[in-house]
Scaffold this motif. Structure first.
Motif, PDB file in Angstrom:
ATOM      1  N   LEU A   1      30.501  36.525  45.336  1.00  0.00           N
ATOM      2  CA  LEU A   1      31.131  37.164  46.358  1.00  0.00           C
ATOM      3  C   LEU A   1      32.061  36.444  47.006  1.00  0.00           C
ATOM      4  N   LEU A   2      30.972  35.538  47.316  1.00  0.00           N
ATOM      5  CA  LEU A   2      31.244  34.222  48.423  1.00  0.00           C
ATOM      6  C   LEU A   2      32.611  32.944  47.907  1.00  0.00           C
ATOM      7  N   ALA A   3      32.573  33.147  46.470  1.00  0.00           N
ATOM      8  CA  ALA A   3      33.805  32.358  45.956  1.00  0.00           C
ATOM      9  C   ALA A   3      35.092  33.375  45.522  1.00  0.00           C
ATOM     10  N   TRP A   4      34.628  34.529  45.763  1.00  0.00           N
ATOM     11  CA  TRP A   4      36.151  35.371  45.417  1.00  0.00           C
ATOM     12  C   TRP A   4      36.614  35.347  47.150  1.00  0.00           C
ATOM     13  N   ARG A   5      35.270  35.986  47.602  1.00  0.00           N
ATOM     14  CA  ARG A   5      35.987  36.232  49.140  1.00  0.00           C
ATOM     15  C   ARG A   5      37.164  34.231  49.786  1.00  0.00           C
ATOM     16  N   ASN A   6      36.972  33.453  49.178  1.00  0.00           N
ATOM     17  CA  ASN A   6      37.119  32.453  49.648  1.00  0.00           C
ATOM     18  C   ASN A   6      39.078  32.057  49.335  1.00  0.00           C
ATOM     19  N   ARG A   7      39.331  33.045  47.623  1.00  0.00           N
ATOM     20  CA  ARG A   7      40.583  32.816  46.157  1.00  0.00           C
ATOM     21  C   ARG A   7      41.428  32.724  47.674  1.00  0.00           C
ATOM     22  N   GLU A   8      42.131  32.136  47.346  1.00  0.00           N
ATOM     23  CA  GLU A   8      44.286  32.296  47.889  1.00  0.00           C
ATOM     24  C   GLU A   8      44.696  33.553  47.332  1.00  0.00           C
ATOM     25  N   ASP A   9      43.874  34.140  45.886  1.00  0.00           N
ATOM     26  CA  ASP A   9      44.644  34.690  45.275  1.00  0.00           C
ATOM     27  C   ASP A   9      44.667  35.968  44.885  1.00  0.00           C
ATOM     28  N   LYS A  10      43.258  36.396  45.350  1.00  0.00           N
ATOM     29  CA  LYS A  10      42.328  36.993  44.684  1.00  0.00           C
ATOM     30  C   LYS A  10      42.464  38.719  44.427  1.00  0.00           C
ATOM     31  N   LEU A  11      41.451  39.125  43.635  1.00  0.00           N
ATOM     32  CA  LEU A  11      41.951  40.789  43.025  1.00  0.00           C
ATOM     33  C   LEU A  11      41.064  40.760  43.821  1.00  0.00           C
ATOM     34  N   PRO A  12      41.647  42.605  43.746  1.00  0.00           N
ATOM     35  CA  PRO A  12      40.708  43.387  44.339  1.00  0.00           C
ATOM     36  C   PRO A  12      39.686  43.749  43.220  1.00  0.00           C
ATOM     37  N   LEU A  13      37.976  43.732  43.425  1.00  0.00           N
ATOM     38  CA  LEU A  13      37.291  43.204  42.769  1.00  0.00           C
ATOM     39  C   LEU A  13      36.372  45.192  42.713  1.00  0.00           C
ATOM     40  N   ILE A  14      36.246  44.857  40.641  1.00  0.00           N
ATOM     41  CA  ILE A  14      35.387  46.115  40.712  1.00  0.00           C
ATOM     42  C   ILE A  14      33.871  45.616  40.111  1.00  0.00           C
TER      43      ILE A  14
ATOM     44  N   SER B   1      45.071  49.304  36.431  1.00  0.00           N
ATOM     45  CA  SER B   1      45.583  48.163  36.922  1.00  0.00           C
ATOM     46  C   SER B   1      45.002  46.817  36.136  1.00  0.00           C
ATOM     47  N   VAL B   2      45.679  47.052  35.064  1.00  0.00           N
ATOM     48  CA  VAL B   2      45.195  45.424  34.350  1.00  0.00           C
ATOM     49  C   VAL B   2      46.219  44.413  35.037  1.00  0.00           C
ATOM     50  N   GLY B   3      45.348  43.582  35.024  1.00  0.00           N
ATOM     51  CA  GLY B   3      46.121  42.291  35.703  1.00  0.00           C
ATOM     52  C   GLY B   3      46.043  42.610  37.546  1.00  0.00           C
ATOM     53  N   TYR B   4      45.721  43.274  37.428  1.00  0.00           N
ATOM     54  CA  TYR B   4      45.688  43.363  39.840  1.00  0.00           C
ATOM     55  C   TYR B   4      44.280  43.561  39.749  1.00  0.00           C
ATOM     56  N   LYS B   5      43.313  43.543  39.015  1.00  0.00           N
ATOM     57  CA  LYS B   5      41.776  43.237  39.394  1.00  0.00           C
ATOM     58  C   LYS B   5      40.760  42.287  38.714  1.00  0.00           C
ATOM     59  N   THR B   6      39.846  42.197  39.816  1.00  0.00           N
ATOM     60  CA  THR B   6      38.581  42.013  38.791  1.00  0.00           C
ATOM     61  C   THR B   6      37.457  42.553  38.015  1.00  0.00           C
ATOM     62  N   ASP B   7      37.066  42.194  36.466  1.00  0.00           N
ATOM     63  CA  ASP B   7      35.746  43.544  36.919  1.00  0.00           C
ATOM     64  C   ASP B   7      34.073  41.930  36.821  1.00  0.00           C
ATOM     65  N   TYR B   8      33.073  42.684  37.937  1.00  0.00           N
ATOM     66  CA  TYR B   8      32.191  41.755  37.605  1.00  0.00           C
ATOM     67  C   TYR B   8      31.062  42.521  37.561  1.00  0.00           C
ATOM     68  N   GLU B   9      30.223  41.937  35.792  1.00  0.00           N
ATOM     69  CA  GLU B   9      29.497  42.527  35.313  1.00  0.00           C
ATOM     70  C   GLU B   9      28.350  42.706  36.142  1.00  0.00           C
TER      71      GLU B   9
END
Length: 444
Positions: A11-24, A136-144
């Motif tokens: 989550l921290l790495a996601w927060r710091n990305r320049e071009d982050k995508l919405p996360l599921i 929203s394929v291509g506009y989100k990131t999935d994390y299991e």
């Protein structure tokens, strides 16, 4: 008390990305998704807008004016004027996504808008992407996410990266553990097997220092899973889905652990039940291990969909489902071998899934040759044998020595023993299983 999780760093790495995508963030219920997201949010955002579609059903109408960001924010503000949306400083959390899965359609709009960070979370139970207007394929990131693994359990007990690195170094160098190391880690591992990785269970254990009340929590979680099946599964399949879920422990106790539908219903047909099994796998409450057609690379596509074993992705929940006599033996005597090796095998399958390793086994129909699991390096197929006793590893030796299996040159044995390397077989104690992917990465 917050228990450190692997998703924290993600989550921290996601927060710091320049071009982050919405996360599921997806995963079975009660594995700690919401707690981890809020822990992260409180440390990293000035403003948090949180919506729980189960606890706050009034928000289920926020898409009534469409999927645009302004329309959604307008409707949220109408329902609760106290919620503020500060550009560049706000995290929006949509929790229990399975109740309003079409929220996923709005994620493209949130990404293109760019003013707010968005995290969605929900159990896989009920999340049916086929029903979503647009995913929203291509506009989100999935994390299991999964329940806690043994490394996270060690963190909860106060162990650090220094201890983890030392465990890996023993594996890499082939150096046996000292008697003290072996005794300490074996005890921790057995405790973890009985408890499993559900955060509520581990917290109770950490707080009390005993197994008191942990079984009750585990059994309630299983009842909640079955309640969700009845809530989200459609039609007559509900009864079949519950039957499959309840039948896993009994089938793992068999000498031949291959899952047989005939053990549930003598008239059962594969086509009637495969949807039920897939549903449970998508829900994150079972893991499927397929039988390879032949022990060779590649693994994907090289298996028989009609032959499989089923495991629970949390061994603690498997143990909680056993009969009272087995429960007493396990909790009092830590006798995991009482269940014909099924518990060790389930733990290995659990550790594989949590490392992102696939589940495959092999059984030759016309011979006694069979192997519990397989992993791979870049160029090699590596058989993995799970031993509940000290019998010789005949199948493992045959796979390594025979010219018929050109992708196999060495193997791994997981056992109640110390580290050792002999005749192409690397033997590791069970408690090292969670490091297998890191170990294999050094072999590529």
């Amino acid at each position: 008390m917050y228990l450190r999780r692997k998703i924290d760093d993600y989550l921290l790495a996601w927060r710091n990305r320049e071009d982050k995508l919405p996360l599921i963030v997806k995963g079975a219920r009660q594995i700690g998704k919401t707690e981890s997201i809020f822990h992260f949010a409180q440390k990293n955002y000035e403003n948090i807008v949180s919506i729980n579609f189960v606890l706050e059903p009034k928000y289920k109408t926020i898409l009534s004016d469409g999927y645009g960001v302004n329309e959604i924010i307008k409707n949220i503000s109408l329902l609760d004027p106290s919620k503020k949306f500060i550009q560049g400083k706000t995290l929006i959390i949509f929790d229990e996504l399975q109740e309003v899965p079409d929220i996923a359609t709005s994620l493209k709009a949130f990404k293109l808008d760019g003013r707010f960070d968005v995290i969605c979370s929900g159990s896989l139970l009920g999340i049916n992407y086929k029903k979503i207007h647009s995913n929203s394929v291509g506009y989100k990131t999935d994390y299991e996410m999964f329940s806690m693994d043994f490394e996270e359990f060690l963190w909860a007990k106060g162990y650090t990266e220094i201890h983890i690195d030392n465990l890996l170094k023993h594996m890499q160098d082939g150096v046996p553990f000292s008697d003290t190391e072996l005794a300490v880690y074996k005890k921790l591992f057995l405790d973890f097997c009985v408890l499993g990785g559900m955060p509520a269970v581990v917290k109770k254990y950490i707080e009390t220092g005993t197994f008191s009340e942990t079984l009750e929590i585990q059994r309630q979680i299983q009842l909640d899973y079955e309640e969700d099946i009845r809530k989200y599964a459609e039609g007559l399949d509900q009864t079949k889905i519950v039957s499959v879920y309840r039948n896993v422990p009994a089938q793992l106790a068999k000498e031949n652990k291959k899952f047989q539908l005939s053990k549930i219903d003598k008239k059962a047909r594969s086509r009637e039940y495969m949807g039920c099994i897939t549903w449970l796998e998508d829900a994150g409450v079972i893991s499927i291990c397929y039988c390879l057609n032949y022990p060779e690379l590649p693994l994907k596509g090289n298996y028989d969909e009609s032959k499989y074993k089923i495991y629970y992705p949390d061994t603690g929940l498997l143990i909680a489902s056993l009969d009272e006599e087995a429960q007493e033996d396990l909790r009092a005597n830590k006798n995991l071998g009482v269940y014909k090796g099924a518990l060790y095998e389930n733990f290995v399958a659990e550790a594989f899934i949590k490392q992102g390793l696939g589940l495959y086994y092999y059984k030759k129909e016309s011979a006694t040759l069979e192997e519990d699991f397989f992993v791979r390096t870049k160029d090699e197929l590596v058989p993995v044998e799970v031993k509940a006793n000290n019998n010789r590893s005949r199948s493992l030796r045959k796979l390594i020595s025979s010219d018929s299996y050109s992708d196999i040159h060495w193997g791994i044995k997981l056992a109640d023993s110390n580290v050792g390397i002999e005749d192409g077989i690397c033997t590791f104690p069970y408690f090292c299983t969670f490091l297998l992917k890191k170990y294999l990465s050094g072999k590529s």
